[in-house]
Design an enzyme around this catalytic site. Sequence first.
Site, PDB file in Angstrom:
ATOM      1  N   ASP A 109    -109.274  33.928 -65.497  1.00  0.00           N
ATOM      2  CA  ASP A 109    -109.207  34.367 -64.103  1.00  0.00           C
ATOM      3  C   ASP A 109    -109.600  35.844 -64.100  1.00  0.00           C
ATOM      4  OD1 ASP A 109    -108.464  35.339 -61.609  1.00  0.00           O
ATOM      5  OD2 ASP A 109    -106.793  33.938 -61.395  1.00  0.00           O
ATOM      6  N   PHE A 167    -100.586  35.334 -61.595  1.00  0.00           N
ATOM      7  CA  PHE A 167    -100.660  35.245 -60.135  1.00  0.00           C
ATOM      8  C   PHE A 167    -100.208  33.847 -59.714  1.00  0.00           C
ATOM      9  CE2 PHE A 167    -102.489  34.831 -55.937  1.00  0.00           C
ATOM     10  CZ  PHE A 167    -102.103  36.041 -55.384  1.00  0.00           C
TER      11      PHE A 167
HETATM   12  C1  LIG Z   1    -105.280  36.752 -60.214  1.00  0.00           C
HETATM   13  C2  LIG Z   1    -105.511  36.074 -58.916  1.00  0.00           C
HETATM   14  N1  LIG Z   1    -105.861  34.757 -58.905  1.00  0.00           N
HETATM   15  C3  LIG Z   1    -106.062  34.122 -57.733  1.00  0.00           C
HETATM   16  C4  LIG Z   1    -105.927  34.774 -56.514  1.00  0.00           C
HETATM   17  C5  LIG Z   1    -106.050  34.008 -55.226  1.00  0.00           C
HETATM   18  O1  LIG Z   1    -107.325  33.701 -54.905  1.00  0.00           O
HETATM   19  P1  LIG Z   1    -107.724  32.838 -53.603  1.00  0.00           P
HETATM   20  O2  LIG Z   1    -106.939  33.373 -52.458  1.00  0.00           O
HETATM   21  O3  LIG Z   1    -109.201  33.100 -53.504  1.00  0.00           O
HETATM   22  O4  LIG Z   1    -107.430  31.423 -53.872  1.00  0.00           O
HETATM   23  C6  LIG Z   1    -105.611  36.134 -56.501  1.00  0.00           C
HETATM   24  C7  LIG Z   1    -105.483  36.841 -55.210  1.00  0.00           C
HETATM   25  O5  LIG Z   1    -105.073  37.950 -55.099  1.00  0.00           O
HETATM   26  C8  LIG Z   1    -105.376  36.787 -57.722  1.00  0.00           C
HETATM   27  O6  LIG Z   1    -105.016  38.066 -57.738  1.00  0.00           O
END
Ligand SMILES: Cc1ncc(COP(=O)(O)O)c(C=O)c1O
Length: 420
Positions: free
Chosen positions: A205, A133
Site C-alpha cells: 500500500d 490503515f
Molecule cells: C494507507 C491507506 N490505505 C488506504 C486508504 C483509503 O483509500 P480509499 O479511500 O481510496 O479507499 C488510505 C486513506 O487515507 C490510506 O491512508
Amino acid sequence: MGHSSTNVRPTVADVEAMDRTDPLGHIRDAFALPPGVIYLDGNSLGPVTHAVLAAVEKTAREEWGRDLIKSYNDAGWWQLPVSVGEKIGRLIGAASGETVACDTTSANIFKLLHVALDLRPDRKVIVAEGQGFPTDLYIAEGVLSTRPGKELKLQGVDAPTIEALLDHTVAVVLVNQVDYRTGVRRDIASLTKQAHAVGALIIWDLCHSAGAMPVDLNAAGADFAVGCGYKYLNGGPGAPAFIFCASRHLPHVNQPLSGWWGHAKPFAFEPGYTPDPGIRRFLCGSQPVLSMRALDAALDVWRNVDIDAVRTKSEALTDLFIQRVEATCGSYGVTLATPRDAAVRGSQVSFAHPGGYPIMQNLIARGVIGDFRAPDRMRFGFAPLYVRFRDVFDAVEILRDILTRETWRDPQYQTRSEVT
Ligand SMILES: Cc1ncc(COP(=O)(O)O)c(C=O)c1O
C-alpha cells in the site's frame, strides 16, 4: 506572540536561504495555494494545481459540454485509466503496462487480495498490520467473509513483526510502505524478499509514499501495489486510486470485480467474461472521467522533477520540523511519535499530545493546516513540491504560541468534526 525563538538556529534568515537554493522551489508556483495558509496536509489531500483547474474546465466545457459522447474516443476518455496509470507507473518503478488508475484503494485491495489468494490456493493466511490503515483490515475481513478456511494474522496481535508471521501457510502479505499514523517507513526490497523466501506474495500500500519519495517496485521484485491519487499525487478529493501488477503475474490474475471495462472486448457485449489481456483487466465499470482528468493533469507537475531531490528535501523539511518543535515546544508535553531517523521515516511527522485535537483545531484557525489521528496524534505532512522551509519555521512559531498561551483550551476548539 510570546518571547521570540528566532535566536535558536536555524534562524529565519537561515531558512530563507534554504528556500532560495532549493532546486524544487520553483514548482510551488504550479500550485493554486490560498494566500496565508501553511499547508501541511498534502498527505491527506494534495492541493490543486493551475493545470488541473484548466484541465477540468476544458474537459467539462469542451469535451463533455460540446463534444459529448464522442470524447470517449476523440479526447482519450476510454484510455485514461491506462494513460494515467503510465504516468503513475513512472513514479513507482513500474514498467509500461503494469499500472492502471481506477476505483479506490479499498476496492483495489479487495481485488488484489482475491487475486493473491487465487495464486496461492494451497495457503490460507493473509498477513497484515494490526495498526495499519483500517480500510486495509476492513477489506481483508470482507474478503475472508467470502473465502471459508482462510484467515488473517496481524502484526501486533499474532506476532510483534510482519517478519515473524512469515511461514509456508502465508499466501499474501498486505503492508504499508509508510504507516499513516507514525510515519514509519519500511524497506520494500527487504520485506518483499523475505515474503518471497517463504513463497508468499506481497501487496504494497503506497498511499503515503507514491509521490513522496522514490519507489522502485520492479527493482524490489514486488508483486502488487495499490495507492491513492489524492495525497502526494494531488489528484483531488476522491481521485482515482491505482493498481500495480508485475507483468509476470498479469496473464494469471483474475480479479473478482469482473465488470465490462475490464473485458477483452467490452463493445462486443458478449454474455461471458473474458478479461483484457493487459492491465485493463483490473478495471470494473465506468471510471469517473472528470476526476481521472484532474489526476491526469496533476501528474504533469512531475514532468521535470527529480524524485531523489524530493526525498532529500522531504528529509530536510521533516528534520527541521522535529528539531524546531523539540527546541521550542518540548516543555509543553508534545512528544515525537515518528522515527527520529529520517531513513526510516516517510514524509510526515506526528507529535502526540493529550490535547492533540484542540491544538490542531487552533493551528488550523491560525492558518496552519495539518490533521489529527486518534487517539492523540497531530499529524503534519511535508510535500516537498510546495512546502517551503520558511513554512516549517512559521508553523512551529505558531504552534509554540498556541502552546505557550494555551489558546487551544478555548471551547471553540473542543468540538469534534466528522472529518478530523
Ligand atoms: C494507507 C491507506 N490505505 C488506504 C486508504 C483509503 O483509500 P480509499 O479511500 O481510496 O479507499 C488510505 C486513506 O487515507 C490510506 O491512508
